[in-house]
Motif scaffolding. Sequence first.
Motif, PDB file in Angstrom:
ATOM      1  N   PRO A  50       0.804  -1.233   0.000  1.00  0.00           N
ATOM      2  CA  PRO A  50       0.000   0.000   0.000  1.00  0.00           C
ATOM      3  C   PRO A  50       0.837   1.284   0.000  1.00  0.00           C
ATOM      4  CG  PRO A  50       0.243  -0.777   2.231  1.00  0.00           C
ATOM      5  CD  PRO A  50       1.039  -1.737   1.368  1.00  0.00           C
ATOM      6  N   SER A  51       2.081   1.224  -0.456  1.00  0.00           N
ATOM      7  CA  SER A  51       2.928   2.421  -0.486  1.00  0.00           C
ATOM      8  C   SER A  51       2.373   3.450  -1.474  1.00  0.00           C
ATOM      9  CB  SER A  51       4.351   2.053  -0.881  1.00  0.00           C
ATOM     10  OG  SER A  51       4.918   1.159   0.065  1.00  0.00           O
ATOM     11  N   ARG A  52       2.863   4.649  -1.355  1.00  0.00           N
ATOM     12  CA  ARG A  52       2.381   5.741  -2.200  1.00  0.00           C
ATOM     13  C   ARG A  52       3.271   5.890  -3.432  1.00  0.00           C
ATOM     14  NH1 ARG A  52      -1.058   9.969  -2.214  1.00  0.00           N
ATOM     15  NH2 ARG A  52      -0.361  12.020  -2.963  1.00  0.00           N
ATOM     16  N   ARG A  53       2.642   6.110  -4.576  1.00  0.00           N
ATOM     17  CA  ARG A  53       3.338   6.332  -5.846  1.00  0.00           C
ATOM     18  C   ARG A  53       2.582   7.416  -6.599  1.00  0.00           C
ATOM     19  NH1 ARG A  53       3.060   4.197 -11.297  1.00  0.00           N
ATOM     20  NH2 ARG A  53       5.094   3.638 -12.193  1.00  0.00           N
ATOM     21  N   VAL A  54       3.254   8.502  -6.950  1.00  0.00           N
ATOM     22  CA  VAL A  54       2.615   9.628  -7.628  1.00  0.00           C
ATOM     23  C   VAL A  54       3.387   9.935  -8.907  1.00  0.00           C
ATOM     24  CG1 VAL A  54       1.835  12.020  -7.474  1.00  0.00           C
ATOM     25  CG2 VAL A  54       1.856  10.579  -5.413  1.00  0.00           C
TER      26      VAL A  54
END
Length: 368
Positions: free
Chosen positions: A276-280
């Motif tokens: 569930p890590s963040r990637r933008v």
Amino acid sequence: MELKLIRGGVRELNRTSSGEPYPRFEVRPSTPVIGAELRGVDLAAELDDELRAELRRALLEFKVIFFRDQEITSTRQLEIARIWGEPEANPFFPTGDEVRISRLAKDGQMFGMENVWHSDHSFLAKPARGAVLRAAEVPDNAGDTMWADMAAAYDNLPEDVQALIDGLEAEHDWISTWGRILPDDKRDALREELPTVVHPVVKVHPGTGRRTLYVNEPFTDRILGLPEAEGQALLEYLRLQARVPEYQVRFRWAPGSVAIWDNWAVQHYAINDYYPSRRVMERVAILRVTAGTDHHSDHRAVRNIRRRSPRSPAAGRLRGRFRMRRQPHAVWDSARTAAGSQRSSGEDSRDAVYWSYISHGSRSPGGR
């Protein structure tokens, strides 16, 4: 007789090259056939005509080019895209600081489902010519993107398969993907603007003259001119060609990394190993080709030309070979399992994917 969907052995790997050097930057090829990191280019600085011409030539040769440690604004990202053509907005993506920039933010709540091989905007009459993708926030050691050279995919098809598909056309549509998650009123309104379109199964690239396989998993629905079962078996076979590792390059993102790709030459796949890590990521699609840099043909004009292409006698004999048992898409299989009892027995395997989007609140089934 059945064709093997993926075969072993030697593959023909040709890179389109003029043989001219690149004096304005260092080129580090990523693989023998696709991808290169360009060093010594500051995308935030003004780029003169000579440098722009070299960048255009490098993209034709390597099909996707990479840059590291670039500090650019959204406005500058749009200007970089204009080296190749006019930016366009995506009708489905959430936007960033500017409407023509798609902001693709993924995390534990808005998870990524872009891990399927696809070509951007093939459901449009004039698909995106290319894209500029910038990493804003990336997880550690995860969230890579892959690209596949679809000219190499075509080159390595058996000759009788090439003879069969040269001149064939296929329908591309967004209804079975984006249409499943849109509210009815928005879907119906967009349907008026974005009808089903037809593209050649094999496109001749306007910049290199190479034949390129142009079908993809989420947006190509059926091949025209063949019986239904035969056409679907052939389509499945052609879709799977993007999965051959020899045609691929994989890029590890870091903040400030930029990738620019030729959407008519490649497909891409965003690896979802970071949840569930963040990637933008922020992406600009390139629509119209700038005058003098390429020659864009309308899809209907291409279709009419291709119809006049003669069919090889081998093509007719080949058709019976595509009476294979249809193989399910891996992405649809995994989504069906994830959706479980939420999926009704009457829905096809694609429904499970998009039911999964709806039930988890995701807004973006297409992306990078």
